[in-house]
Design a protein around this motif. Structure first.
Motif: not given
Length: 168
Positions: A7, A51-53, A61, A74, A79-80, A83
């Motif tokens: 995250d 994974v980034f917001d 995306e 994403t 939101s991250a 995902r």
């Protein structure tokens, strides 16, 4: 196979060295995290997905590979966490153990319920410190065992030759 899903912004917000970078330049903090995760991947053999917001990077995306690390931004309005939950569910099977690095307590419980293992930001940072010490130790050993040139060269000339060698 082991997979680590990170995250991104949660880790950036939890590691002091990345917080100070984020305060100056968020892009630099993201790049530094991806570099660290590339080291993690190289040493552990895990497949790493960061994974980034999308709310920090507007638009559709976006996925790309950087240092062989898969980086996902994403899509808008996703939101991250959402995902990461999808990825954990999708990638988890009998032959694959998914680990998720986040200090988001709610997210930890959700992914734990899907069979993934959690790793807090502090745990990941401590693991990274050990990995970096290991890398430094290996570099020192390699430098110590480096063959001495038969021709005496100044450090400046040796550095020029080394640059030429690496450009090939």
């Amino acid at each position: 196979m082991d997979i680590l899903i990170v995250d991104g912004y949660n880790i950036i917000g939890a590691w002091p060295e990345l917080i100070s970078l984020k305060n100056k330049d968020l892009g630099e903090a993201r790049d530094a995290l991806v570099e660290k995760m590339a080291e993690y991947q190289a040493v552990t053999g895990y497949r790493v997905i960061v994974v980034f917001d999308a709310h920090y990077v507007q638009g559709i995306e976006k996925k790309y590979h950087n240092y062989k690390v898969e980086v996902i931004f994403t899509k808008e309005n996703e939101s991250a966490d959402e995902r990461i939950e999808k990825l954990a569910s999708l990638l988890s099977n009998r032959k694959t153990q998914v680990h998720v690095a986040t200090s988001d307590y709610t997210e930890q419980w959700v992914i734990f319920g899907q069979g993934a293992l959690r790793k807090s930001a502090r745990e990941l940072r401590n693991e990274m410190k050990l990995i970096q010490k290991s890398i430094e130790k290996n570099v020192k050993i390699i430098q110590k065992n480096k063959p001495i040139s038969k021709i005496p060269l100044s450090d400046e000339i040796a550095e020029i030759f080394e640059k030429w060698r690496r450009e090939r």
